[in-house]
Design a protein around this motif. Sequence first.
Motif, PDB file in Angstrom:
ATOM      1  N   ASP A 198      52.622  77.133  66.714  1.00  0.00           N
ATOM      2  CA  ASP A 198      51.854  75.901  66.529  1.00  0.00           C
ATOM      3  C   ASP A 198      51.886  75.439  65.077  1.00  0.00           C
ATOM      4  O   ASP A 198      52.082  74.252  64.793  1.00  0.00           O
ATOM      5  CB  ASP A 198      50.407  76.090  66.977  1.00  0.00           C
ATOM      6  CG  ASP A 198      50.274  76.212  68.484  1.00  0.00           C
ATOM      7  OD1 ASP A 198      51.224  75.862  69.211  1.00  0.00           O
ATOM      8  OD2 ASP A 198      49.203  76.678  68.936  1.00  0.00           O
ATOM      9  N   ARG A 199      51.695  76.368  64.158  1.00  0.00           N
ATOM     10  CA  ARG A 199      51.710  76.010  62.727  1.00  0.00           C
ATOM     11  C   ARG A 199      53.088  75.520  62.293  1.00  0.00           C
ATOM     12  O   ARG A 199      53.197  74.587  61.503  1.00  0.00           O
ATOM     13  CB  ARG A 199      51.278  77.196  61.877  1.00  0.00           C
ATOM     14  CG  ARG A 199      49.779  77.423  61.933  1.00  0.00           C
ATOM     15  CD  ARG A 199      49.305  78.463  60.977  1.00  0.00           C
ATOM     16  NE  ARG A 199      49.637  78.140  59.596  1.00  0.00           N
ATOM     17  CZ  ARG A 199      49.467  78.981  58.590  1.00  0.00           C
ATOM     18  NH1 ARG A 199      48.990  80.189  58.807  1.00  0.00           N
ATOM     19  NH2 ARG A 199      49.765  78.624  57.359  1.00  0.00           N
ATOM     20  N   THR A 200      54.137  76.141  62.814  1.00  0.00           N
ATOM     21  CA  THR A 200      55.490  75.732  62.463  1.00  0.00           C
ATOM     22  C   THR A 200      55.757  74.306  62.933  1.00  0.00           C
ATOM     23  O   THR A 200      56.313  73.491  62.186  1.00  0.00           O
ATOM     24  CB  THR A 200      56.522  76.699  63.079  1.00  0.00           C
ATOM     25  OG1 THR A 200      56.257  78.021  62.609  1.00  0.00           O
ATOM     26  CG2 THR A 200      57.940  76.305  62.712  1.00  0.00           C
ATOM     27  N   VAL A 201      55.342  74.003  64.140  1.00  0.00           N
ATOM     28  CA  VAL A 201      55.517  72.642  64.659  1.00  0.00           C
ATOM     29  C   VAL A 201      54.726  71.655  63.821  1.00  0.00           C
ATOM     30  O   VAL A 201      55.232  70.575  63.475  1.00  0.00           O
ATOM     31  CB  VAL A 201      55.127  72.565  66.153  1.00  0.00           C
ATOM     32  CG1 VAL A 201      55.073  71.120  66.631  1.00  0.00           C
ATOM     33  CG2 VAL A 201      56.091  73.375  66.994  1.00  0.00           C
ATOM     34  N   LYS A 202      53.499  72.006  63.445  1.00  0.00           N
ATOM     35  CA  LYS A 202      52.684  71.109  62.626  1.00  0.00           C
ATOM     36  C   LYS A 202      53.285  70.902  61.242  1.00  0.00           C
ATOM     37  O   LYS A 202      53.250  69.801  60.705  1.00  0.00           O
ATOM     38  CB  LYS A 202      51.260  71.652  62.497  1.00  0.00           C
ATOM     39  CG  LYS A 202      50.456  71.510  63.763  1.00  0.00           C
ATOM     40  CD  LYS A 202      49.079  72.126  63.625  1.00  0.00           C
ATOM     41  CE  LYS A 202      48.361  72.071  64.961  1.00  0.00           C
ATOM     42  NZ  LYS A 202      47.164  72.894  64.986  1.00  0.00           N
ATOM     43  N   GLU A 203      53.811  71.964  60.649  1.00  0.00           N
ATOM     44  CA  GLU A 203      54.359  71.875  59.295  1.00  0.00           C
ATOM     45  C   GLU A 203      55.708  71.165  59.244  1.00  0.00           C
ATOM     46  O   GLU A 203      55.969  70.399  58.320  1.00  0.00           O
ATOM     47  CB  GLU A 203      54.497  73.272  58.683  1.00  0.00           C
ATOM     48  CG  GLU A 203      53.165  73.898  58.327  1.00  0.00           C
ATOM     49  CD  GLU A 203      53.310  75.297  57.758  1.00  0.00           C
ATOM     50  OE1 GLU A 203      54.433  75.707  57.412  1.00  0.00           O
ATOM     51  OE2 GLU A 203      52.276  75.988  57.666  1.00  0.00           O
ATOM     52  N   LEU A 204      56.579  71.431  60.225  1.00  0.00           N
ATOM     53  CA  LEU A 204      57.940  70.882  60.171  1.00  0.00           C
ATOM     54  C   LEU A 204      58.171  69.702  61.093  1.00  0.00           C
ATOM     55  O   LEU A 204      59.095  68.926  60.868  1.00  0.00           O
ATOM     56  CB  LEU A 204      58.955  71.988  60.486  1.00  0.00           C
ATOM     57  CG  LEU A 204      58.944  73.168  59.529  1.00  0.00           C
ATOM     58  CD1 LEU A 204      59.916  74.242  59.991  1.00  0.00           C
ATOM     59  CD2 LEU A 204      59.257  72.734  58.107  1.00  0.00           C
ATOM     60  N   GLY A 205      57.363  69.595  62.127  1.00  0.00           N
ATOM     61  CA  GLY A 205      57.523  68.504  63.085  1.00  0.00           C
ATOM     62  C   GLY A 205      58.465  68.872  64.217  1.00  0.00           C
ATOM     63  O   GLY A 205      59.499  69.498  63.998  1.00  0.00           O
ATOM     64  N   ARG A 206      58.088  68.470  65.412  1.00  0.00           N
ATOM     65  CA  ARG A 206      58.867  68.774  66.609  1.00  0.00           C
ATOM     66  C   ARG A 206      60.272  68.164  66.541  1.00  0.00           C
ATOM     67  O   ARG A 206      61.248  68.794  66.928  1.00  0.00           O
ATOM     68  CB  ARG A 206      58.120  68.269  67.841  1.00  0.00           C
ATOM     69  CG  ARG A 206      58.739  68.685  69.154  1.00  0.00           C
ATOM     70  CD  ARG A 206      57.829  68.380  70.330  1.00  0.00           C
ATOM     71  NE  ARG A 206      56.575  69.087  70.285  1.00  0.00           N
ATOM     72  CZ  ARG A 206      56.394  70.351  70.666  1.00  0.00           C
ATOM     73  NH1 ARG A 206      57.402  71.035  71.106  1.00  0.00           N
ATOM     74  NH2 ARG A 206      55.209  70.919  70.602  1.00  0.00           N
ATOM     75  N   GLU A 207      60.388  66.947  66.012  1.00  0.00           N
ATOM     76  CA  GLU A 207      61.689  66.280  65.955  1.00  0.00           C
ATOM     77  C   GLU A 207      62.656  67.028  65.039  1.00  0.00           C
ATOM     78  O   GLU A 207      63.821  67.234  65.375  1.00  0.00           O
ATOM     79  CB  GLU A 207      61.534  64.829  65.473  1.00  0.00           C
ATOM     80  CG  GLU A 207      60.700  63.955  66.388  1.00  0.00           C
ATOM     81  CD  GLU A 207      59.197  64.183  66.215  1.00  0.00           C
ATOM     82  OE1 GLU A 207      58.755  64.661  65.145  1.00  0.00           O
ATOM     83  OE2 GLU A 207      58.466  63.921  67.179  1.00  0.00           O
ATOM     84  N   ARG A 208      62.172  67.451  63.882  1.00  0.00           N
ATOM     85  CA  ARG A 208      63.015  68.183  62.931  1.00  0.00           C
ATOM     86  C   ARG A 208      63.466  69.524  63.524  1.00  0.00           C
ATOM     87  O   ARG A 208      64.625  69.909  63.388  1.00  0.00           O
ATOM     88  CB  ARG A 208      62.246  68.408  61.639  1.00  0.00           C
ATOM     89  CG  ARG A 208      63.042  69.123  60.584  1.00  0.00           C
ATOM     90  CD  ARG A 208      62.255  69.218  59.301  1.00  0.00           C
ATOM     91  NE  ARG A 208      62.952  70.041  58.337  1.00  0.00           N
ATOM     92  CZ  ARG A 208      62.433  70.505  57.227  1.00  0.00           C
ATOM     93  NH1 ARG A 208      61.190  70.190  56.918  1.00  0.00           N
ATOM     94  NH2 ARG A 208      63.130  71.255  56.423  1.00  0.00           N
TER      95      ARG A 208
END
Length: 93
Positions: free
Chosen positions: A49-59
Amino acid sequence: MLPTTSKNDPDWLSQTQEALRYSGGAIVTDVLTRELCERIRSAMYAVQDRTVKELGRERLARAPELGVLRIMVDYDPIFLDLLALPEMLAIID
């Protein structure tokens, strides 16, 4: 498939060391408690969850890194604690 042995087997350590020597990896079962498995599972989802928030799902999807967990110890020390398990230390020694 990696060689597998149980921690309950009296020869688990020598079997695991041999597997590492010849196969490059091994699986040792019966090491983690149910509670620790639940804690790790929860921590993994939190890291995701934190990784998605920090980097973004699209990236992450472009990379393609969606669903990949990297450098988990930066997010939760439980992953570093796994290296201090007596079974891990026995193999490292």
